[in-house]
Design a protein around this motif. Structure first.
Motif, PDB file in Angstrom:
ATOM      1  N   GLY A   1      42.889 -26.861 -15.272  1.00  0.00           N
ATOM      2  CA  GLY A   1      42.542 -27.053 -16.619  1.00  0.00           C
ATOM      3  C   GLY A   1      43.937 -26.421 -17.580  1.00  0.00           C
ATOM      4  O   GLY A   1      44.968 -26.698 -17.521  1.00  0.00           O
TER       5      GLY A   1
ATOM      6  N   LEU B   1      39.226 -28.359 -32.767  1.00  0.00           N
ATOM      7  CA  LEU B   1      38.423 -27.059 -32.208  1.00  0.00           C
ATOM      8  C   LEU B   1      38.471 -25.937 -33.223  1.00  0.00           C
ATOM      9  O   LEU B   1      37.333 -25.314 -33.527  1.00  0.00           O
TER      10      LEU B   1
ATOM     11  N   LEU C   1      41.128 -34.185 -23.339  1.00  0.00           N
ATOM     12  CA  LEU C   1      39.727 -34.676 -23.605  1.00  0.00           C
ATOM     13  C   LEU C   1      38.980 -34.815 -22.190  1.00  0.00           C
ATOM     14  O   LEU C   1      39.602 -34.865 -20.861  1.00  0.00           O
TER      15      LEU C   1
HETATM   16  C1  LIG Z   1      35.174 -25.621 -27.585  1.00  0.00           C
HETATM   17  C2  LIG Z   1      35.750 -26.722 -26.920  1.00  0.00           C
HETATM   18  C3  LIG Z   1      35.113 -28.098 -27.368  1.00  0.00           C
HETATM   19  C4  LIG Z   1      35.783 -29.051 -26.886  1.00  0.00           C
HETATM   20  N1  LIG Z   1      35.329 -30.400 -27.308  1.00  0.00           N
HETATM   21  C5  LIG Z   1      35.675 -31.633 -26.770  1.00  0.00           C
HETATM   22  C6  LIG Z   1      35.183 -33.007 -27.353  1.00  0.00           C
HETATM   23  O1  LIG Z   1      34.321 -32.868 -28.307  1.00  0.00           O
HETATM   24  N2  LIG Z   1      35.695 -33.808 -26.600  1.00  0.00           N
HETATM   25  C7  LIG Z   1      36.417 -33.979 -25.279  1.00  0.00           C
HETATM   26  O2  LIG Z   1      36.738 -34.877 -24.858  1.00  0.00           O
HETATM   27  N3  LIG Z   1      36.770 -32.889 -25.090  1.00  0.00           N
HETATM   28  C8  LIG Z   1      36.474 -31.346 -25.670  1.00  0.00           C
HETATM   29  N4  LIG Z   1      37.197 -30.518 -25.517  1.00  0.00           N
HETATM   30  C9  LIG Z   1      38.189 -30.457 -24.175  1.00  0.00           C
HETATM   31  C10 LIG Z   1      37.426 -30.490 -22.709  1.00  0.00           C
HETATM   32  O3  LIG Z   1      36.657 -29.354 -22.778  1.00  0.00           O
HETATM   33  C11 LIG Z   1      38.376 -30.564 -21.683  1.00  0.00           C
HETATM   34  O4  LIG Z   1      39.063 -31.589 -21.887  1.00  0.00           O
HETATM   35  C12 LIG Z   1      37.947 -30.362 -20.251  1.00  0.00           C
HETATM   36  O5  LIG Z   1      37.129 -29.219 -20.156  1.00  0.00           O
HETATM   37  C13 LIG Z   1      39.004 -30.376 -19.428  1.00  0.00           C
HETATM   38  O6  LIG Z   1      38.518 -30.254 -18.011  1.00  0.00           O
HETATM   39  P1  LIG Z   1      39.130 -29.412 -17.102  1.00  0.00           P
HETATM   40  O7  LIG Z   1      38.122 -29.419 -15.571  1.00  0.00           O
HETATM   41  O8  LIG Z   1      40.315 -30.360 -16.584  1.00  0.00           O
HETATM   42  O9  LIG Z   1      39.881 -28.209 -17.273  1.00  0.00           O
HETATM   43  P2  LIG Z   1      38.919 -26.866 -17.835  1.00  0.00           P
HETATM   44  O10 LIG Z   1      37.650 -27.120 -18.571  1.00  0.00           O
HETATM   45  O11 LIG Z   1      40.201 -25.909 -18.504  1.00  0.00           O
HETATM   46  O12 LIG Z   1      38.667 -25.813 -16.470  1.00  0.00           O
HETATM   47  C14 LIG Z   1      39.440 -25.411 -15.726  1.00  0.00           C
HETATM   48  C15 LIG Z   1      38.734 -24.288 -14.922  1.00  0.00           C
HETATM   49  O13 LIG Z   1      39.626 -23.816 -14.076  1.00  0.00           O
HETATM   50  C16 LIG Z   1      39.537 -22.371 -13.895  1.00  0.00           C
HETATM   51  N5  LIG Z   1      40.818 -21.900 -13.294  1.00  0.00           N
HETATM   52  C17 LIG Z   1      41.998 -21.759 -14.026  1.00  0.00           C
HETATM   53  N6  LIG Z   1      42.886 -21.144 -13.208  1.00  0.00           N
HETATM   54  C18 LIG Z   1      42.071 -21.049 -11.973  1.00  0.00           C
HETATM   55  C19 LIG Z   1      42.794 -20.417 -10.585  1.00  0.00           C
HETATM   56  N7  LIG Z   1      44.102 -20.217 -10.284  1.00  0.00           N
HETATM   57  N8  LIG Z   1      41.587 -20.502  -9.602  1.00  0.00           N
HETATM   58  C20 LIG Z   1      40.529 -20.621 -10.001  1.00  0.00           C
HETATM   59  N9  LIG Z   1      40.060 -21.203 -11.200  1.00  0.00           N
HETATM   60  C21 LIG Z   1      40.898 -21.299 -12.029  1.00  0.00           C
HETATM   61  C22 LIG Z   1      39.645 -22.181 -15.490  1.00  0.00           C
HETATM   62  O14 LIG Z   1      39.031 -20.653 -15.584  1.00  0.00           O
HETATM   63  C23 LIG Z   1      38.448 -23.252 -15.892  1.00  0.00           C
HETATM   64  O15 LIG Z   1      37.439 -22.457 -15.646  1.00  0.00           O
HETATM   65  C24 LIG Z   1      36.586 -29.284 -25.954  1.00  0.00           C
HETATM   66  C25 LIG Z   1      37.120 -28.030 -25.227  1.00  0.00           C
HETATM   67  C26 LIG Z   1      36.766 -26.982 -25.976  1.00  0.00           C
HETATM   68  C27 LIG Z   1      37.232 -25.373 -25.710  1.00  0.00           C
END
Ligand SMILES: Cc1cc2nc3c(=O)[nH]c(=O)nc-3n(C[C@H](O)[C@H](O)[C@H](O)COP(=O)(O)OP(=O)(O)OC[C@H]3O[C@@H](n4cnc5c(N)ncnc54)[C@H](O)[C@@H]3O)c2cc1C
Length: 397
Positions: free
Chosen positions: A104, A150, A283
Motif C-alpha cells: 500500500g 481525505l 483508490l
Molecule cells: C481515511 C481514508 C479514506 C479513504 N477513502 C477512499 C474512498 O472513499 N474511495 C477510495 O477509492 N479510496 C479511498 N481511500 C484509499 C483506499 O483506502 C486505498 O486505495 C486502499 O486502502 C489501497 O489498498 P492497498 O491494499 O493497496 O493498500 P493499504 O490499504 O495501504 O494496505 C497496505 C497494508 O500493508 C501493510 N504493510 C506495509 N508494509 C508492510 C510490510 N513490510 N509487511 C507487512 N505489511 C505491510 C500496511 O500496514 C497496510 O496495512 C481512503 C483511504 C483512507 C486512509
C-alpha cells in the motif's frame, strides 16, 4: 504451492482470499495489529458513526474457514525473491513459492518544524483514527493541513465530534485535483455552512508551534492558527522500501506488467504500492481489481489488468459532489451548467468529440451515465446539445 501475501490492506486481503479459494496454502502478513478492515470507511469510526468491528472485512472465523494463516503485527523486513524467503522484523522466516507484495502507501508527514510534536496526527490507519478519537473532545481546536478528499473527510468527522476545525490548504479551492475552481468554491461554502468548517486558502504552513504539545499552526504570511491538534492530510507515497531493497524494479511504485508480475519471477505486486503502465493508483477499486488479476495469474490464467477512469466522490453525508477523468485540461472544450440558487453545477470537458472529464455538484445521480460515456470513449456529437442535462434528456435529442 505456498503463497505469501505481504500487507493485509484491501488488496492483500482480497488476493489472499482468492488464492485460498483456488486451493493454495496462503500466509497473510500485515504490519497493523488489526484484522483486515475497510480503510475507506475509517471516517465513520473517526466521526463516531461506526465502531471498529463494523469495518472488519475478514474476521478470524472467515480467515480460518478460508484456511488462511493470518499474522497480524508482522512487518516483513526483508525479501529474498530468488530463494523464496521472507523475514519479518521479529526475525521469523516465511518460505514461499510465490509472494504478492501489497504494502500500500504511507501517509506523508511533511518535515515542518514541529511536525513530530504530540498532537500531530496522520490519517491512514485504524491506529491513527483511534488515537485522534481519544484526543478530541468538544471544543478541541483542530487544524487540518490539506483540503483534499481525505483532509475534508477528517475535518468533517472531527467537527461531528464537536471539534472546531480549520482546513489549511495550499491552493485557492479544496480538492483541486478533482474539482474546478467553481465547484471547489461551492464545496467550501457548503462545508462552512453545514459542517462549521473554516478555511484558510490559499495558505502555506510554515511551522507547527508548541514545546511539549501542539499550540498553533504558523502560516507563511505570519498568521497563527491556535489549535491543540493538527491532522496532516497531504498525500501518500507508495510503500516500496521492501521491494527496492529486494532488488525489484521500482519507479514511483513497484513496476508490474498487465498480469501484476514484477521484475522478479516469483513475486507479484498489487494495490497502491504497484506501478502499472507508469501509473500508481490511489483508490480502492483499482487496488481490488489488481488483486483479482494477481489471483488469476497465480492460478495460471492469462489475466490482464485494465485500468478504468477513477471516479471520485466525497464521503461527507449531505454533500453531493462527484468527478471523473481529466479536470480542466488546457486542450479541451468545456460545457458548464450552473444554477447557484439551487446549488447545482456541472462542468464537462470534451476533446475530439469525446467526453474526457466531468464534475457534478449538487446532484450526482447522472454520474454513471457520464462515467460510461468516458469509459466507452463514445462519440458524443449526436447528444452534445443536451449532454449536461443527463441521460433523461437523451431520448429527446
Ligand atoms: C481515511 C481514508 C479514506 C479513504 N477513502 C477512499 C474512498 O472513499 N474511495 C477510495 O477509492 N479510496 C479511498 N481511500 C484509499 C483506499 O483506502 C486505498 O486505495 C486502499 O486502502 C489501497 O489498498 P492497498 O491494499 O493497496 O493498500 P493499504 O490499504 O495501504 O494496505 C497496505 C497494508 O500493508 C501493510 N504493510 C506495509 N508494509 C508492510 C510490510 N513490510 N509487511 C507487512 N505489511 C505491510 C500496511 O500496514 C497496510 O496495512 C481512503 C483511504 C483512507 C486512509
Amino acid at each position: 504451492m505456498h503463497v505469501l501475501v505481504i500487507g493485509a490492506g484491501p488488496a492483500g486481503a482480497r488476493c489472499a482470499e482468492r488464492a485460498a479459494e483456488a486451493g493454495f496454502a496462503v500466509t497473510l502478513c500485515g504490519s497493523e495489529p488489526a484484522l483486515p478492515y475497510d480503510r475507506v470507511a475509517l471516517g465513520r469510526v473517526l466521526s463516531g458513526e461506526a465502531e471498529v468491528p463494523a469495518l472488519i472485512t475478514h474476521g478470524a472465523a472467515r480467515l480460518r474457514a478460508l484456511g488462511i494463516t493470518f499474522r497480524p503485527s508482522t512487518r516483513i523486513a526483508t525479501l529474498d525473491a530468488g530463494a523464496g524467503r521472507a523475514v519479518s522484523a521479529r526475525g521469523e522466516v516465511v518460505a514461499f513459492d510465490r509472494a504478492v507484495i501489497a504494502t500500500g502507501s504511507d501517509a506523508v508527514r511533511l518535515p515542518f518544524p514541529g511536525a513530530n510534536l504530540p498532537g500531530v496526527y496522520l490519517y491512514r490507519s485504524m491506529a491513527d483514527v483511534l488515537a485522534m478519537r481519544r484526543a478530541v473532545v468538544t471544543g478541541t481546536r483542530v487544524a487540518v493541513i490539506g483540503g483534499g478528499l481525505l483532509g475534508l473527510e477528517a475535518a468533517a468527522a472531527l467537527s461531528q465530534r464537536g471539534a472546531r476545525v480549520t482546513v489549511v490548504h495550499a491552493v485557492g479551492w479544496p480538492m483541486e485535483r478533482q474539482l474546478d475552481p467553481a465547484a471547489g468554491a461551492l464545496l467550501a461554502r457548503q462545508l462552512g455552512a453545514t459542517r462549521r468548517l473554516s478555511f484558510a486558502m490559499p495558505a502555506k504552513t510554515e511551522a507547527i508551534e508548541g514545546e511539549t504539545q501542539v499550540r498553533a499552526l504558523r502560516l507563511a504570511d505570519g498568521t497563527r492558527i491556535s489549535c491543540e491538534m493538527v491532522v496532516m492530510a497531504v498525500g501518500v507515497l507508495p510503500s516500496v522500501g521492501l521491494a527496492r531493497a529486494a532488488g525489484l524494479d521500482v519507479g514511483r511504485g513497484i513496476v508490474v506488467d498487465d498480469a501484476m508480475r514484477t521484475s522478479a519471477a516469483k513475486v507479484l505486486a498489487i494495490g497502491e504500492c504497484a506501478e502499472h503502465r507508469g501509473t500508481v493508483c490511489g483508490l480502492v477499486a483499482p487496488a481490488l481489481a489488481m488483486a483479482e488479476t494477481a489471483a488469476a495469474t497465480l492460478r495460471g490464467e492469462a489475466a490482464i489488468y485494465a485500468p478504468r477512469p477513477d471516479p471520485t466522490a466525497l464521503k461527507v453525508s449531505g454533500i453531493d459532489v462527484w468527478s471523473a477523468g481529466e479536470i480542466e485540461p488546457a486542450d479541451a472544450e468545456a460545457i458548464t451548467l450552473s444554477d447557484a440558487a439551487i446549488g447545482r453545477y456541472r462542468r464537462l470537458w470534451l476533446r475530439g468529440g469525446r467526453l474526457v472529464g466531468a464534475v457534478l455538484y449538487g446532484d450526482t445521480a447522472d454520474a454513471p451515465f457520464y462515467l460510461s460515456l468516458m469509459a466507452q470513449g463514445r462519440d458524443i456529437a449526436p447528444m452534445r446539445a443536451l449532454l449536461p442535462f443527463g441521460p433523461a434528456f437523451q431520448d429527446a435529442a
